[in-house]
Design a protein around this motif. Structure first.
Motif, PDB file in Angstrom:
ATOM      1  N   ARG A   1     -85.621  37.940   4.625  1.00 41.75           N
ATOM      2  CA  ARG A   1     -85.624  36.446   5.089  1.00 41.75           C
ATOM      3  C   ARG A   1     -86.393  35.516   4.029  1.00 41.75           C
ATOM      4  O   ARG A   1     -85.793  34.512   3.885  1.00 41.75           O
ATOM      5  N   LYS A   2     -87.439  35.878   3.713  1.00 42.14           N
ATOM      6  CA  LYS A   2     -88.278  35.071   2.892  1.00 42.14           C
ATOM      7  C   LYS A   2     -87.613  34.886   1.457  1.00 42.14           C
ATOM      8  O   LYS A   2     -87.683  33.861   0.822  1.00 42.14           O
ATOM      9  N   ALA A   3     -87.135  36.235   0.910  1.00 44.16           N
ATOM     10  CA  ALA A   3     -86.654  36.294  -0.264  1.00 44.16           C
ATOM     11  C   ALA A   3     -85.168  35.219  -0.376  1.00 44.16           C
ATOM     12  O   ALA A   3     -85.195  34.890  -1.429  1.00 44.16           O
ATOM     13  N   LYS A   4     -84.320  35.292   0.790  1.00 44.10           N
ATOM     14  CA  LYS A   4     -83.055  34.577   0.843  1.00 44.10           C
ATOM     15  C   LYS A   4     -83.334  33.278   1.327  1.00 44.10           C
ATOM     16  O   LYS A   4     -82.631  32.318   1.464  1.00 44.10           O
ATOM     17  N   GLN A   5     -84.803  32.948   1.666  1.00 41.18           N
ATOM     18  CA  GLN A   5     -84.948  31.729   2.324  1.00 41.18           C
ATOM     19  C   GLN A   5     -83.951  31.259   3.247  1.00 41.18           C
ATOM     20  O   GLN A   5     -83.483  30.128   3.229  1.00 41.18           O
ATOM     21  N   CYS A   6     -83.857  32.114   4.223  1.00 49.45           N
ATOM     22  CA  CYS A   6     -82.902  31.735   5.346  1.00 49.45           C
ATOM     23  C   CYS A   6     -83.766  31.820   6.778  1.00 49.45           C
ATOM     24  O   CYS A   6     -84.753  31.849   6.538  1.00 49.45           O
ATOM     25  N   ASP A   7     -83.160  31.144   7.741  1.00 44.16           N
ATOM     26  CA  ASP A   7     -83.840  30.769   8.930  1.00 44.16           C
ATOM     27  C   ASP A   7     -83.602  31.497  10.109  1.00 44.16           C
ATOM     28  O   ASP A   7     -83.670  31.173  11.121  1.00 44.16           O
ATOM     29  N   VAL A   8     -83.045  32.858   9.981  1.00 41.74           N
ATOM     30  CA  VAL A   8     -83.102  33.662  10.992  1.00 41.74           C
ATOM     31  C   VAL A   8     -84.145  34.200  11.977  1.00 41.74           C
ATOM     32  O   VAL A   8     -85.345  34.033  11.101  1.00 41.74           O
ATOM     33  N   VAL A   9     -84.251  33.837  12.956  1.00 40.00           N
ATOM     34  CA  VAL A   9     -85.491  34.025  13.874  1.00 40.00           C
ATOM     35  C   VAL A   9     -85.493  35.713  14.243  1.00 40.00           C
ATOM     36  O   VAL A   9     -84.545  36.452  14.457  1.00 40.00           O
TER      37      VAL A   9
ATOM     38  N   ILE B   1     -95.795  43.256  11.024  1.00 42.82           N
ATOM     39  CA  ILE B   1     -94.564  42.937  10.625  1.00 42.82           C
ATOM     40  C   ILE B   1     -94.442  41.461  10.263  1.00 42.82           C
ATOM     41  O   ILE B   1     -93.706  41.221   9.385  1.00 42.82           O
ATOM     42  N   GLY B   2     -95.068  40.581  10.782  1.00 40.94           N
ATOM     43  CA  GLY B   2     -94.903  39.194  10.651  1.00 40.94           C
ATOM     44  C   GLY B   2     -93.680  38.511  11.558  1.00 40.94           C
ATOM     45  O   GLY B   2     -92.848  37.567  11.022  1.00 40.94           O
TER      46      GLY B   2
END
Length: 369
Positions: free
Chosen positions: A175-183, A209-210
């Motif tokens: 998610r961080k690498a792709k800069q997406c907003d999936v919860v 996990i974060g």
């Protein structure tokens, strides 16, 4: 805010047009006929690699059947055009066991439908991570704070506990690498076996996990389940966990302790509390698709022919939804269904409480807004 996603409540208030349609449809079938679901649950595959002690759908048998992705794609286009807004892929099996789940994600989003998953998180793979930006949220069933208790509750290997943590950690990294907003979150059924591990579980979710959140919720006995191991749990002693868990909330992580649902469970156990008399969510606001293509108006009545509307492998979504079997189900729910026989705290419980306040039990002087 400890429940930013209204998990212990509902979000129907944000769909006022559909509410009006349901209220009109409740009065006559011709109006009800074209009121399509806002939300659907779809089971891509019937098989499951776990045998959780609490499994509500153990009576179905974890059959090795799966949805045909080509047929599903055509039905998804229909669903999106008819007003379906969201699909949660979960079901009587583990959804990520479907070999073409990444394609199903793409096809769902292409149809204009939001995508979410409830999964045990053990079989996330590269194709799934690649499709992650198209997913609104993922909720992983993680029912313990230790490998030993996890294996006991999920009835699997202790190594699956670390596997899930590893898979979720990678999902957060992707998610961080792709800069997406999936919860990305987890949920845990609060059971006698795991109750003393909730703080530990929350710390794993937050610090190792974060994750964005951890949901802790009560068990709800399914009417058809073979297991009755947890029927009638008294959640009174567990309510005190709320304070401990609230202390773990941060700007980026919340424990959603479903106290409201636990209190409703306690009310039912003690024969107190108010409940609506009719289900106004069914067959209007949601629906369920089994792995064999059967379309049901309510997930609590799978394999009950009164709620089986047809099969998506044989008919179009519109033909089923506007057909005679749904009309018969509409009449049955409206006139004959005894709500006391329904599953306590079902997924549409808060929606039904809201609809009841609008229709059967309005407050006095409603015009003085």
């Amino acid at each position: 805010m400890s429940d930013a996603y209204a998990i212990d409540s509902h979000k129907l208030i944000y769909h006022p047009k559909r509410v009006v349609q349901v209220m009109d449809g409740w009065r006559n079938w011709e109006a009800a006929k074209s009121v399509y679901p806002l939300y659907m649950e779809v089971s891509p595959v019937g098989a499951c690699n776990h045998r959780c002690t609490f499994c509500a759908v153990d009576y179905i048998g974890y059959k090795s059947v799966m949805l045909d992705p080509d047929i599903l794609q055509a039905r998804l286009v229909e669903m999106g055009a008819k007003g379906v807004k969201s699909i949660m892929y979960a079901g009587e099996g583990e959804p990520l066991l479907h070999k073409q789940i990444a394609r199903i994600i793409r096809d769902t989003k292409a149809a204009g439908i939001d995508v979410a998953f409830t999964t045990n998180g053990t079989v996330m793979n590269d194709a799934f991570y690649e499709a992650l930006p198209l997913v609104s949220w993922i909720k992983v069933s993680l029912n313990a704070g230790s490998a030993e208790t996890y294996a006991k509750v999920h009835q699997t290997k202790t190594s699956d506990f670390e596997r899930v943590i590893k898979n979720l950690t990678r999902a957060v990294e992707v998610r961080k690498a792709k800069q997406c907003d999936v919860v990305i979150g987890a949920q845990c059924l609060l059971l006698p076996e795991n109750a003393d591990e909730m703080v530990e579980l929350a710390l794993i979710c937050r610090d190792v996990i974060g994750l964005d959140y951890l949901v802790i919720k009560p068990y709800s006995q399914h009417m058809f389940s073979e297991t009755h191991l947890y029927e009638g749990i008294d959640y009174s002693p567990y309510l005190k966990l709320r304070q401990q868990l609230d202390a773990l909330n941060t700007e980026n992580f919340n424990v959603v302790f479903r106290e409201n649902t636990m209190k409703k469970t306690l009310d039912a156990l003690h024969g107190s509390g108010e409940r609506y008399e009719k289900c106004q969510a069914t067959p209007f606001l949601w629906a369920y698709v089994m792995a064999d293509g059967s379309l049901y108006s309510c997930s609590a009545y799978l394999l009950d022919d009164r709620f089986n509307l047809g099969n998506l492998n044989e008919q179009s979504f519109q033909d089923i939804w506007e057909g005679d079997k749904r009309r018969l189900n509409y009449e049955y729910v409206k006139k004959d269904l005894d709500i006391k026989e329904c599953r306590l705290n079902c997924r549409m419980d808060e929606v039904n409480r809201y609809m009841n306040r609008l229709t059967d039990a309005p407050v006095p002087h409603v015009n003085f807004i």
